[in-house]
Design a protein around this motif. Sequence first.
Motif, PDB file in Angstrom:
ATOM      1  N   LEU A  21      28.628  42.143  19.129  1.00  0.00           N
ATOM      2  CA  LEU A  21      29.129  41.878  20.481  1.00  0.00           C
ATOM      3  C   LEU A  21      30.169  42.898  20.903  1.00  0.00           C
ATOM      4  O   LEU A  21      30.239  43.280  22.065  1.00  0.00           O
ATOM      5  N   LEU A  33      23.371  44.492  13.383  1.00  0.00           N
ATOM      6  CA  LEU A  33      22.337  43.455  13.281  1.00  0.00           C
ATOM      7  C   LEU A  33      21.584  43.582  11.956  1.00  0.00           C
ATOM      8  O   LEU A  33      21.201  42.574  11.352  1.00  0.00           O
ATOM      9  N   GLU A  80      27.102  51.468  26.932  1.00  0.00           N
ATOM     10  CA  GLU A  80      26.928  50.577  28.076  1.00  0.00           C
ATOM     11  C   GLU A  80      28.242  50.435  28.831  1.00  0.00           C
ATOM     12  O   GLU A  80      29.313  50.454  28.240  1.00  0.00           O
TER      13      GLU A  80
ATOM     14  N   ALA B  23      25.539  30.534  18.399  1.00  0.00           N
ATOM     15  CA  ALA B  23      26.484  30.617  19.525  1.00  0.00           C
ATOM     16  C   ALA B  23      26.848  32.070  19.807  1.00  0.00           C
ATOM     17  O   ALA B  23      26.934  32.485  20.970  1.00  0.00           O
ATOM     18  N   LEU B  24      27.035  32.873  18.735  1.00  0.00           N
ATOM     19  CA  LEU B  24      27.346  34.290  18.941  1.00  0.00           C
ATOM     20  C   LEU B  24      26.185  34.992  19.637  1.00  0.00           C
ATOM     21  O   LEU B  24      26.387  35.867  20.477  1.00  0.00           O
ATOM     22  N   VAL B  26      24.101  33.580  21.763  1.00  0.00           N
ATOM     23  CA  VAL B  26      24.117  33.191  23.177  1.00  0.00           C
ATOM     24  C   VAL B  26      25.193  33.960  23.925  1.00  0.00           C
ATOM     25  O   VAL B  26      24.971  34.467  25.036  1.00  0.00           O
ATOM     26  N   VAL B  27      26.387  34.083  23.294  1.00  0.00           N
ATOM     27  CA  VAL B  27      27.473  34.832  23.939  1.00  0.00           C
ATOM     28  C   VAL B  27      27.044  36.282  24.143  1.00  0.00           C
ATOM     29  O   VAL B  27      27.280  36.866  25.215  1.00  0.00           O
ATOM     30  N   GLY B  28      26.383  36.874  23.135  1.00  0.00           N
ATOM     31  CA  GLY B  28      25.904  38.241  23.281  1.00  0.00           C
ATOM     32  C   GLY B  28      24.909  38.367  24.417  1.00  0.00           C
ATOM     33  O   GLY B  28      24.957  39.317  25.193  1.00  0.00           O
ATOM     34  N   LEU B  30      24.884  36.665  27.030  1.00  0.00           N
ATOM     35  CA  LEU B  30      25.577  36.557  28.318  1.00  0.00           C
ATOM     36  C   LEU B  30      26.440  37.767  28.616  1.00  0.00           C
ATOM     37  O   LEU B  30      26.523  38.195  29.764  1.00  0.00           O
ATOM     38  N   ILE B  31      27.112  38.344  27.604  1.00  0.00           N
ATOM     39  CA  ILE B  31      28.084  39.397  27.933  1.00  0.00           C
ATOM     40  C   ILE B  31      27.503  40.790  27.820  1.00  0.00           C
ATOM     41  O   ILE B  31      28.037  41.708  28.427  1.00  0.00           O
ATOM     42  N   LYS B  32      26.429  41.004  27.056  1.00  0.00           N
ATOM     43  CA  LYS B  32      25.944  42.371  26.895  1.00  0.00           C
ATOM     44  C   LYS B  32      25.262  42.843  28.175  1.00  0.00           C
ATOM     45  O   LYS B  32      24.578  42.063  28.855  1.00  0.00           O
ATOM     46  N   THR B  37      20.444  45.625  23.806  1.00  0.00           N
ATOM     47  CA  THR B  37      21.384  44.765  23.078  1.00  0.00           C
ATOM     48  C   THR B  37      21.183  43.299  23.439  1.00  0.00           C
ATOM     49  O   THR B  37      21.379  42.429  22.585  1.00  0.00           O
ATOM     50  N   MET B  40      18.529  42.305  21.244  1.00  0.00           N
ATOM     51  CA  MET B  40      19.031  42.100  19.882  1.00  0.00           C
ATOM     52  C   MET B  40      19.710  40.742  19.749  1.00  0.00           C
ATOM     53  O   MET B  40      19.610  40.094  18.694  1.00  0.00           O
ATOM     54  N   SER B  41      20.405  40.288  20.792  1.00  0.00           N
ATOM     55  CA  SER B  41      21.043  38.969  20.732  1.00  0.00           C
ATOM     56  C   SER B  41      19.999  37.873  20.587  1.00  0.00           C
ATOM     57  O   SER B  41      20.225  36.877  19.893  1.00  0.00           O
ATOM     58  N   LEU B  44      19.076  37.721  17.087  1.00  0.00           N
ATOM     59  CA  LEU B  44      20.136  37.050  16.326  1.00  0.00           C
ATOM     60  C   LEU B  44      19.977  35.533  16.413  1.00  0.00           C
ATOM     61  O   LEU B  44      20.110  34.817  15.419  1.00  0.00           O
TER      62      LEU B  44
END
Lengths: 170, 107
Positions: A21, A33, A80, B23-24, B26-28, B30-32, B37, B40-41, B44
Amino acid sequence: MHLILFAVFAGFCLVGAINLLIQTHPINSALSLIVVMTSLAVLYLLLGAEFLAAAQVIVYAGAIMVLFTFVVMLLNASREERTLGSRAAAAVGFPAVVAILGVIATIILHAQGLGTASLSDGITSTEDLSKVLFHELLLPFEVTSVLILIAILGAVALARHGDGERPESK
Amino acid sequence: MSSLFSQEIPLSWFLLLSAALFALGVVGFLIKRNLITVFMSIELMLNAVNLSFVTFAHQWHAVKGQIFVFFVMMVAAAEAAVGLAIIIAVFRARATLAVDRIDLMKL
């Protein structure tokens, strides 16, 4: 031994996921990853899933992540830029993540009858796995091969599409 | 030290790790802001769910749980191939990977 292995590789998993992240360059995210997936293979071994541990390394950390790194390099993906993102994500997404994580953690911590994992018991050998896979679940297995074939054809068709149009535009 | 070596791990720890990884992911998601990427989330999150499958397969000594993970891996491989091909096609059409600029279908 078991506890140490779990602590080390669960830590690797979480650090790798958080690093995914934080990093802004896609290739760094891809490498973290890979760390997550390889550590998950060790955790599968701790749970007695020896075949899945091997498959995790070969299929996920090997094949899928090589595909990802190829695409990152092929498209020359740059750093990015950070934007605020959508308002829906901030308003609904993050509270929902926190709520779901809270609910799941509460349920797990209050669950009764969950066992423990140790090296001595419950190792599923590849032989046991293949007996079930090729006797009871042969049809789903064969259907998956059709799925893979269609995925290959679809990937080739999608990736070739641009080449067919480029000569016309020139 | 010997008690540390013989100690067994509660399976709930594996499930908590799986929930945290999900959860990480899902956060990825949303924020990436990069299409690759974000993808990739998703991988994950798939991995996190796989971990809980293997944990429950260990809990109930069920082989079918592990076979389900095997199928998830196959579907993930197919999904990665098609998804990355779509990303290449999008990059050819729009010359960008930023999700903010790929908004053709946005209202």
